[in-house]
Design an enzyme around this catalytic site. Sequence first.
Site, mmCIF file in Angstrom:
data_model
loop_
_atom_site.group_PDB
_atom_site.id
_atom_site.type_symbol
_atom_site.label_atom_id
_atom_site.label_comp_id
_atom_site.label_asym_id
_atom_site.label_seq_id
_atom_site.Cartn_x
_atom_site.Cartn_y
_atom_site.Cartn_z
ATOM 1 C CE LYS A 10 53.990 -8.338 -93.739
ATOM 2 N NZ LYS A 10 53.017 -8.706 -94.757
ATOM 3 C CG HIS A 92 51.191 -3.079 -93.580
ATOM 4 N ND1 HIS A 92 50.355 -4.145 -93.784
ATOM 5 C CD2 HIS A 92 52.333 -3.359 -94.250
ATOM 6 C CE1 HIS A 92 50.972 -5.039 -94.546
ATOM 7 N NE2 HIS A 92 52.175 -4.583 -94.844
ATOM 8 C CD GLU A 158 53.648 -2.987 -98.445
ATOM 9 O OE1 GLU A 158 54.724 -3.584 -98.433
ATOM 10 O OE2 GLU A 158 52.802 -3.109 -97.547
ATOM 11 C CB SER A 196 55.122 -11.304 -103.436
ATOM 12 O OG SER A 196 53.980 -11.785 -102.751
HETATM 13 P P1 PGA Z 1 55.384 -9.700 -98.197
HETATM 14 O O1 PGA Z 1 54.869 -8.469 -97.316
HETATM 15 O O2 PGA Z 1 56.783 -9.356 -98.673
HETATM 16 O O3 PGA Z 1 55.357 -10.862 -97.266
HETATM 17 O O4 PGA Z 1 54.434 -9.852 -99.351
HETATM 18 C C1 PGA Z 1 55.189 -7.151 -97.632
HETATM 19 C C2 PGA Z 1 54.490 -6.208 -96.686
HETATM 20 O O5 PGA Z 1 53.334 -6.493 -96.306
HETATM 21 O O6 PGA Z 1 55.055 -5.199 -96.259
#
Ligand code: PGA
Length: 235
Positions: A10, A92, A158, A196
């Site tokens: 990110k 995303h 997701e 997560s």
């Molecule tokens: P996260 O993000 O593992 O921090 O929940 C996953 C993603 O948004 O690809």
Amino acid sequence: MKPLVALNWKMYRSAAQEIAAARQLVELGNYPATLAVFPSFLSLYSITEQLKGSAIELGAQDCAMAAPGAYTGQVAAQSLVELGCRWCIIGHSERRMYLGETDELVVAKVNQALAARLQPIVCVGETAQERAAGVTLAVVEKMLEPVQGKVGLCIAYEPVWAINSGTTPTAQELERALGHIRKIMGAECRVIYGGSISGATASILKEVPSCQGALVGKASLDVQELKKILESMSN
Ligand code: PGA
């Protein structure tokens, strides 16, 4: 098929921090998983050099919806391939939410990526309200409609409520959603889960037969967490 562990960095780090972190990744060694890292655009050039000779693959967090031309601030899929990217995350939920990305834009980006031979990871998933209303499968189905029939995609399920929340769906919920995606997209489409996933939660994926990997956000910043994830996914 080896599971895919995709590290979505990110915008957590500066370019200099990403370059330092890529060094640690290379030292991780070999795992029976395909490991792919998705840094910011800015550090792709340096990280591609660092990854030379390692099995770790490189990806981008987005690509342009058009071929090279008058598109200020965008990055063409072809340029990403030239920089050594094999993968590209498209659609995303953070981009859909904060930048208003639509399904139309997502399909245009997928087309650009495929034309450049960049493998898209298309993200789909329901919000907390949609989950509470029991419409998860219908939401996912609608998001997949524009890309249905396209060959060479990876789909990341997701759920918006699971991202960065510390909670994941149950194994049963995951199998239901991922199995449905596989049915819609066909057997040769890779289907992964994101939201997560950490050292503590990764083992749930072993209980989900349709799951072929993970998209990992926050936990991918910590090498110790990452080691635990890789271990529990390869056992
Ligand atoms: P996260 O993000 O593992 O921090 O929940 C996953 C993603 O948004 O690809």
